[in-house]
Design an enzyme around this catalytic site. Sequence first.
Site, PDB file in Angstrom:
ATOM      1  N   ASN A  86       0.989  -1.544   0.561  1.00 20.42           N
ATOM      2  CA  ASN A  86       0.344   0.614   0.443  1.00 20.42           C
ATOM      3  C   ASN A  86       0.809   1.409   0.084  1.00 20.42           C
ATOM      4  O   ASN A  86       1.431   1.860   1.128  1.00 20.42           O
ATOM      5  CB  ASN A  86      -0.831   0.271   1.436  1.00 20.42           C
ATOM      6  CG  ASN A  86      -1.672   1.000   1.500  1.00 20.42           C
ATOM      7  OD1 ASN A  86      -1.500   1.966   0.292  1.00 20.42           O
ATOM      8  ND2 ASN A  86      -2.449   1.169   2.829  1.00 20.42           N
ATOM      9  N   LYS A 138      -0.240   4.421  -0.520  1.00 16.84           N
ATOM     10  CA  LYS A 138      -0.806   5.600   0.068  1.00 16.84           C
ATOM     11  C   LYS A 138      -0.665   6.483  -1.323  1.00 16.84           C
ATOM     12  O   LYS A 138      -0.161   6.799  -1.854  1.00 16.84           O
ATOM     13  CB  LYS A 138      -0.015   6.095   1.766  1.00 16.84           C
ATOM     14  CG  LYS A 138      -0.208   4.489   2.630  1.00 16.84           C
ATOM     15  CD  LYS A 138       0.151   5.566   4.553  1.00 16.84           C
ATOM     16  CE  LYS A 138       0.579   3.325   4.704  1.00 16.84           C
ATOM     17  NZ  LYS A 138      -0.414   4.095   6.167  1.00 16.84           N
ATOM     18  N   HIS A 194      -9.467   1.100   4.448  1.00 17.66           N
ATOM     19  CA  HIS A 194      -8.235   1.340   5.321  1.00 17.66           C
ATOM     20  C   HIS A 194      -8.403   2.867   6.547  1.00 17.66           C
ATOM     21  O   HIS A 194      -9.613   3.435   6.437  1.00 17.66           O
ATOM     22  CB  HIS A 194      -7.465   1.946   4.434  1.00 17.66           C
ATOM     23  CG  HIS A 194      -6.202   2.253   5.193  1.00 17.66           C
ATOM     24  ND1 HIS A 194      -5.897   2.948   6.081  1.00 17.66           N
ATOM     25  CD2 HIS A 194      -5.162   1.129   5.449  1.00 17.66           C
ATOM     26  CE1 HIS A 194      -4.216   2.732   6.676  1.00 17.66           C
ATOM     27  NE2 HIS A 194      -3.502   1.430   5.714  1.00 17.66           N
ATOM     28  N   GLY A 235       2.357   2.277  10.795  1.00 20.03           N
ATOM     29  CA  GLY A 235       3.046   2.883  10.535  1.00 20.03           C
ATOM     30  C   GLY A 235       3.929   4.352  12.020  1.00 20.03           C
ATOM     31  O   GLY A 235       4.141   4.693  11.998  1.00 20.03           O
ATOM     32  N   SER A 263       3.093  -2.353  10.670  1.00 19.97           N
ATOM     33  CA  SER A 263       4.488  -2.592  10.598  1.00 19.97           C
ATOM     34  C   SER A 263       5.268  -3.797  10.091  1.00 19.97           C
ATOM     35  O   SER A 263       6.437  -4.029  10.607  1.00 19.97           O
ATOM     36  CB  SER A 263       4.999  -1.986  12.253  1.00 19.97           C
ATOM     37  OG  SER A 263       4.247  -0.773  12.481  1.00 19.97           O
TER      38      SER A 263
HETATM   39  C1  PEP Z   1      -0.902   0.448   5.749  1.00 22.94           C
HETATM   40  O1  PEP Z   1      -0.851   1.563   5.533  1.00 22.94           O
HETATM   41  O2  PEP Z   1      -2.087  -0.535   5.706  1.00 22.94           O
HETATM   42  C2  PEP Z   1       0.117  -0.146   6.820  1.00 22.94           C
HETATM   43  C3  PEP Z   1       0.199  -1.771   7.967  1.00 22.94           C
HETATM   44  O3  PEP Z   1       1.255   0.649   6.908  1.00 22.94           O
HETATM   45  P1  PEP Z   1       2.532   0.638   7.699  1.00 22.94           P
HETATM   46  O4  PEP Z   1       3.313  -1.805   7.139  1.00 22.94           O
HETATM   47  O5  PEP Z   1       3.638   1.728   7.621  1.00 22.94           O
HETATM   48  O6  PEP Z   1       2.240   0.192   9.615  1.00 22.94           O
END
Ligand code: PEP
Length: 260
Positions: free
Chosen positions: A11, A13, A103, A181, A221
Site C-alpha cells: 500500500n 498510500k 483502510h 506506521g 509495520s
Molecule cells: C498500511 O498502511 O496498511 C500499513 C500497514 O502501513 P505500515 O506497514 O507502514 O505500518
Amino acid sequence: MSKRIPMMAGNWKMNMDHVQATQLVQKLDWTLKDGKHDFGVVEVVVLPPFTDLRTVQTMVEGDKLDIRYGAQDISVYDDGAYTGEISGPMLSKLGCSYVVIGHSERREYHQESDELLNKKVEAAYRNGLTPILCCGEGLEIRKAGHQVAHTVAQIEADLKGIPAEQAASIVIAYEPIWAIGTGEVATPEDAQEVCAAIRAKLAELYSAELADGVRILYGGSVKSDNVVGIMAKEDVDGALVGGASLKAEEFAKICMFTTA
Ligand code: PEP
C-alpha cells in the site's frame, strides 16, 4: 487442507508520482526475478495512488509482469456528478485486480462508516474488482481487550447483503491501528487471534468452506525481519505493507519470505 495462496500487497498510500512508480515497479520486478521468486507461490500486489495506475498498467501489460495491482479507494457510484471521485468502471478499465476498502486512514480522516464501506464493497464486485477489505481496532479498544468483538463487527457490517459467490473471493486485511506506521508490530499471536476470529465470523455468515478459502492478511509495520514469524501463523495468509513497500529490495524480501 487449505489452498490459500499467500499475498503480499504494498500500500503506497499518497507516495510516489508516476515517474517514481515506474522505477519502483521495475526494480521490484528485477529484484524478484533475480531472487527466482515464484509468483504462483506468493502473489505480489502493488496499490499505487490513482495517478500512477495507467503507468503501472502499461508496464505490467507491456512487459507481461506477474505483479498484480489495484487502487486504494473506489466511489460507491459508477458515474455522474461526483467531483473528485474515481469509479469502479474506471478502475477495471485500468486493469486493476484489487481495490482497498476501509483502510483505517479513510475510516478516520474521511469519516468512512461501515454503511458506506458496504456500498463500496458492492461497487467493487459490480465492476469485477476484488476488495481488500481493511478492519482493525485502535489502541483504546485493544487496551480494553475488545479487539475481536470490534473487528468482527466491522466485517459483519461491511459484508451485509454480499452474497457468498462474491464474498468467496474477498481479501481481508486485519490492521490494528496502533501498529500502522508506528514501528509497533503486533505479535504473531495477536495477529493470529483476530485473524482466526475473522475466519470464524466468515464461517458463521457464510460457510466453513468459504471461510477456509478466504485470504486474511495482517498489516501494521511488517518488515522483512518480522514477516516470517507472522506468516507462520495458521490464519495469516499474507501482509498489507505500507512503509516497507516503498523500498523495492525490502518489499521483495517480504514477498520472498518463504526462502528467508
Ligand atoms: C498500511 O498502511 O496498511 C500499513 C500497514 O502501513 P505500515 O506497514 O507502514 O505500518
